[in-house]
Design a protein around this motif. Structure first.
Motif, PDB file in Angstrom:
ATOM      1  N   UNK A 137       0.833  -1.202   0.000  1.00  0.00           N
ATOM      2  CA  UNK A 137       0.000   0.000   0.000  1.00  0.00           C
ATOM      3  C   UNK A 137       0.867   1.252   0.000  1.00  0.00           C
ATOM      4  N   UNK A 138       0.197   2.387  -0.167  1.00  0.00           N
ATOM      5  CA  UNK A 138       0.902   3.662  -0.278  1.00  0.00           C
ATOM      6  C   UNK A 138       1.047   4.393   1.050  1.00  0.00           C
ATOM      7  N   UNK A 139       0.141   4.120   1.986  1.00  0.00           N
ATOM      8  CA  UNK A 139       0.192   4.853   3.249  1.00  0.00           C
ATOM      9  C   UNK A 139      -0.538   4.082   4.346  1.00  0.00           C
ATOM     10  N   UNK A 140      -0.314   4.501   5.580  1.00  0.00           N
ATOM     11  CA  UNK A 140      -1.069   3.965   6.710  1.00  0.00           C
ATOM     12  C   UNK A 140      -1.607   5.148   7.512  1.00  0.00           C
ATOM     13  N   UNK A 141      -2.718   4.916   8.216  1.00  0.00           N
ATOM     14  CA  UNK A 141      -3.285   5.907   9.110  1.00  0.00           C
ATOM     15  C   UNK A 141      -3.547   5.229  10.445  1.00  0.00           C
ATOM     16  N   UNK A 142      -2.942   5.744  11.496  1.00  0.00           N
ATOM     17  CA  UNK A 142      -3.069   5.119  12.814  1.00  0.00           C
ATOM     18  C   UNK A 142      -4.397   5.537  13.447  1.00  0.00           C
ATOM     19  N   UNK A 143      -5.225   4.563  13.758  1.00  0.00           N
ATOM     20  CA  UNK A 143      -6.464   4.823  14.492  1.00  0.00           C
ATOM     21  C   UNK A 143      -6.203   4.665  15.976  1.00  0.00           C
ATOM     22  N   UNK A 144      -5.821   5.754  16.628  1.00  0.00           N
ATOM     23  CA  UNK A 144      -5.357   5.654  18.016  1.00  0.00           C
ATOM     24  C   UNK A 144      -6.448   5.179  18.971  1.00  0.00           C
ATOM     25  N   UNK A 145      -7.723   5.442  18.662  1.00  0.00           N
ATOM     26  CA  UNK A 145      -8.795   5.023  19.562  1.00  0.00           C
ATOM     27  C   UNK A 145      -8.854   3.505  19.676  1.00  0.00           C
ATOM     28  N   UNK A 146      -8.996   2.821  18.537  1.00  0.00           N
ATOM     29  CA  UNK A 146      -9.079   1.365  18.566  1.00  0.00           C
ATOM     30  C   UNK A 146      -7.742   0.723  18.916  1.00  0.00           C
ATOM     31  N   UNK A 147      -6.638   1.309  18.461  1.00  0.00           N
ATOM     32  CA  UNK A 147      -5.331   0.750  18.811  1.00  0.00           C
ATOM     33  C   UNK A 147      -5.146   0.758  20.323  1.00  0.00           C
TER      34      UNK A 147
END
Length: 744
Positions: A611-621
């Motif tokens: 993939x080209x990028x990641x986005x951290x979902x801090x709530x669920x993480x």
């Protein structure tokens, strides 16, 4: 035992005042436990006050007080556990009060009454003969105390409201941020759905009455829908479209008519149909399907009002008010004069209910889940609604009112100060450019939001339009919505997350019943199991983006590489189909995954190849790293994004992303908090996505700090033991840099 517990609890709950409730409690508990004495102490301003007794001197009631640090009763409250002694007088914490006249009592059992982790009082039983109360007796009293906690707290609030010297606070969950000061408008005069079942000898007359009532309701709903259509608030207008569909003769409206044709009076027909369907929906476990029962109740009450009280105007306060109700529906809020609605407080409802969505769209402060607020008789009383912290203050003192008026004024001035710099880039003092993006879900107000400083949309939650429909939106409907989002972004990048339902976001028309929904069938798992829906959404996104290159697609809840590979195949299929249908080339969007499942943090090298990028979902993480359900009030205090373990995981993530040249952003709530933004910038995150209300504040903050000092701060934070220590460290940093006011 169960019957006895139930009888005592019901008797206490049915009392008209706190005093009578406590008298009932001590007398019935004494009888049930066959003891010679039962007393209850209520916590008032950190002192335990003898408030009722059956066995001690009645003259001591309300006169005997002790701090938590004194006496055996104080010990039970202080330790928050039962104190069971065979001979109370031999214990070093025993405190003698001559006026109580308890010299003859030796055996002693005290149990704290705890409501939402706060001690409300202590219940005590005593006997003359020295003996330790049995395990069964202790268990009985502990169970009784637990069951009574809500009732005692409610009655205590009700009593306190009659005394303006005492501050009363109700707590709820914030559904729409803001602060409001106004009188309470307790919604009364509701039309009961339970009507007498009466037959009619004139079916034609009853049919005409019902059709007239239904037409009036249809006209009201249609007017509201058109108003929101004119204002380009498509997602809110769809709520009223759904109610209009229920009113059709092919749906509930037809059921009403058929019931009249069978000989029932119009009111009886509406009542019978409504109660039948409500019972069916309320029996379902899924909370969103239960919300459909609210839709049926709302429609039934509207039709009944037109039958019973046609043309009666209920919502006409003379000045702005805070609406207080058991539950409110979207239609009621839309009918309420906008200039007269200062805030909303409900006992029921969730933050994703239609009314909460509309409250946010209207910019009205709102809290939901304010338990027992209607039992407190607060109509016309002065209220302070602090929806930022989920609090409702009743009859505050002049000093408290002054403080809140000052706070509102300061907040407005501070927001103007922040907004004055929105046209300037978010760049640290040592030259590090940080890009601030918008988290969005509602179309309403999106154009305005995008005009105020966002570098693009870092997270568009496509599930919101799905949640506002009564069925899966068609491809054409999705294309229409996605085009509006891309247009609002004005050539800036837009990250659209594919359908992320399940967990706390099931669809009302697609039930998912699971024992542990947060670890179940949600996000990309559901999409891949329904390729027909997934392909439709991918096609709609590609079609909407055919004339621009703004779109980036984000995949939620990815836990393994196979899910990415399968998604890429579907995306290629959708891309080929749209290219062929349009007979021209179209832009190919960047693809990213959300980092919220911890396992993927250890596979970033492999992720970067796909993939080209990641986005951290801090709530669920954070939720998964700490094993805490953030929607469960019993454990939600353990949910802490500043936990050093969570911070180390976030630092690990950005380090690996940089190593593998994988573009990274963060889109959880942490990015929009001043303290969180400082730590994330220190870690190396250069793209932060947040709610619109946070952008001006974070931009202002970042323009006044330097990254080098933040890196030293982060090194210290990662060595600490818990999130509270991290916050104290950040508080010190902000204070040293004269930025502490940014937290308020």
């Amino acid at each position: 035992m169960l019957n006895t517990l139930r009888d005592i609890t019901q008797a206490v709950a049915g009392a008209s005042s706190l005093e009578s409730a406590l008298n009932v409690l001590v007398s019935q508990t004494k009888l049930a436990m066959q003891t010679q004495c039962c007393s209850i102490y209520i916590l008032e301003q950190q002192h335990l006050v003898l408030s009722a007794t059956d066995g001690l001197a009645s003259a001591a009631i309300n006169s005997v007080k002790m701090p938590l640090s004194e006496g055996l009763v104080g010990l039970a409250a202080e330790k928050e556990e039962a104190v069971n002694l065979a001979d109370a007088k031999s214990h070093h914490r025993f405190k003698f009060f001559p006026e109580v006249e308890e010299e003859e009592y030796r055996a002693f059992l005290a149990v704290p009454i705890i409501f939402q982790k706060q001690v409300v009082g202590v219940i005590v039983v005593q006997q003359p003969q020295p003996r330790q109360f049995s395990e069964n007796e202790e268990a009985f009293l502990m169970t009784l105390a637990a069951q009574l906690a809500v009732v005692v707290r409610s009655l205590k609030n009700k009593a306190a409201i009659s005394n303006v010297q005492q501050q009363v606070v109700f707590k709820g969950t914030s559904a729409s941020k803001g602060i409001a000061i106004a009188d309470a408008f307790v919604l009364g005069g509701e039309i009961s759905l339970v009507q007498d079942e009466r037959k009619s000898s004139d079916t034609e007359k009853e049919l005409q009455r019902l059709k007239t009532a239904m037409q009036r309701c249809s006209d009201i709903i249609s007017t509201l829908s058109q108003r929101f259509d004119r204002e380009k608030v498509d997602d809110i207008a769809s709520i009223f479209s759904a109610l209009q569909l229920l009113l059709n003769e092919a749906s509930l409206g037809g059921e009403y008519l058929r019931e009249v044709e069978q000989g029932w009076q119009a009111e009886s027909a509406v009542s019978r149909v409504s109660m039948r369907y409500i019972e069916q929906f309320m029996a379902m476990e899924d909370p969103y399907l239960k919300e459909r029962a609210s839709d049926i109740r709302e429609l039934g009450q509207k039709v009944l009002r037109q039958l019973i009280e046609p043309d009666k105007l209920d919502l006409a306060p003379a000045k702005p008010v805070i609406l207080v109700a058991k539950e409110v529906d979207a239609t009621l809020l839309a009918e309420f004069p906008r200039g007269k609605l200062a805030g909303i407080v409900t006992e029921l409802g969730g933050v994703n209910a239609h009314a909460a969505i509309l409250a946010r769209a209207l910019g009205v402060p709102a809290i939901v889940g304010a338990d027992q607020v209607l039992a407190a008789n607060i109509d016309d009383k002065k209220l302070v609604l602090n929806a930022n912290s989920g609090q409702l203050l009743v009859d505050p003192s002049d000093a408290v009112l002054h403080e809140y008026y000052t706070l509102i004024s300061e907040n407005q001035a501070q927001q103007r100060q922040f907004s004055a710099e929105l046209s300037l880039p978010a760049q640290t003092l040592d030259g590090h450019r940080i890009h601030l993006y918008l988290n969005a879900g509602l179309l309403s107000g999106l154009s305005t939001d995008m005009a105020e400083g966002a570098d693009g949309i870092g997270l568009y939650r496509t599930e919101i339009p799905f949640m506002l429909h009564q069925r899966f939106p068609s491809e054409v409907e999705q294309v229409h919505v996605y085009k509006q989002v891309l247009s609002a972004a004005r050539d800036r990048p837009v990250v659209m997350r594919t359908l992320d339902v399940g967990g706390d976001k099931p669809l009302p028309y697609f039930p998912i019943n699971e024992d542990n929904p947060f670890l179940g069938w949600r996000g990309i798992r559901l999409s891949l199991d329904h390729p027909e829906l997934f392909l439709m959404q991918l096609r709609a996104m590609l079609t909407a983006n055919a004339d621009s290159a703004q779109l980036q697609i984000l995949l939620p809840m990815v836990s393994n590489l196979d899910e990415i590979d399968r998604t890429l195949l579907y995306l290629e299929q959708a891309f080929s189909e749209i290219t062929e249908e349009l007979d021209r080339s179209i832009p190919k969007p960047k693809i990213g995954v959300m980092l919220e499942v911890p396992s993927l943090l250890f596979q970033l090298e492999d992720v970067a190849k796909r993939v080209d990028f990641v986005s951290v979902g801090s709530n669920d993480l954070t939720q998964y790293l700490l094993a805490v359900d953030r929607n469960n009030p019993s454990v939600s205090p353990l949910f802490d994004s500043f936990h050093p373990g969570v911070l180390r995981a976030l630092k690990w993530t950005i380090t690996d992303c940089n190593r593998y040249q994988l573009d990274a952003s963060i889109c959880g709530e942490l990015a929009g908090e001043p303290m969180g933004a400082l730590l994330l910038v220190a870690m190396g995150y250069q793209k932060l996505s947040m709610n619109q209300g946070s952008i001006a504040r974070i931009n202002y903050l970042l323009r006044r700090i330097d990254k080098q000092s933040l890196e030293l701060l982060l090194d210290k934070a990662l060595t600490l033991s818990n999130g509270e220590q991290v916050r104290l460290l950040l508080n010190e940093y902000l204070n040293e840099h004269d930025l502490i006011s940014i937290l308020h």
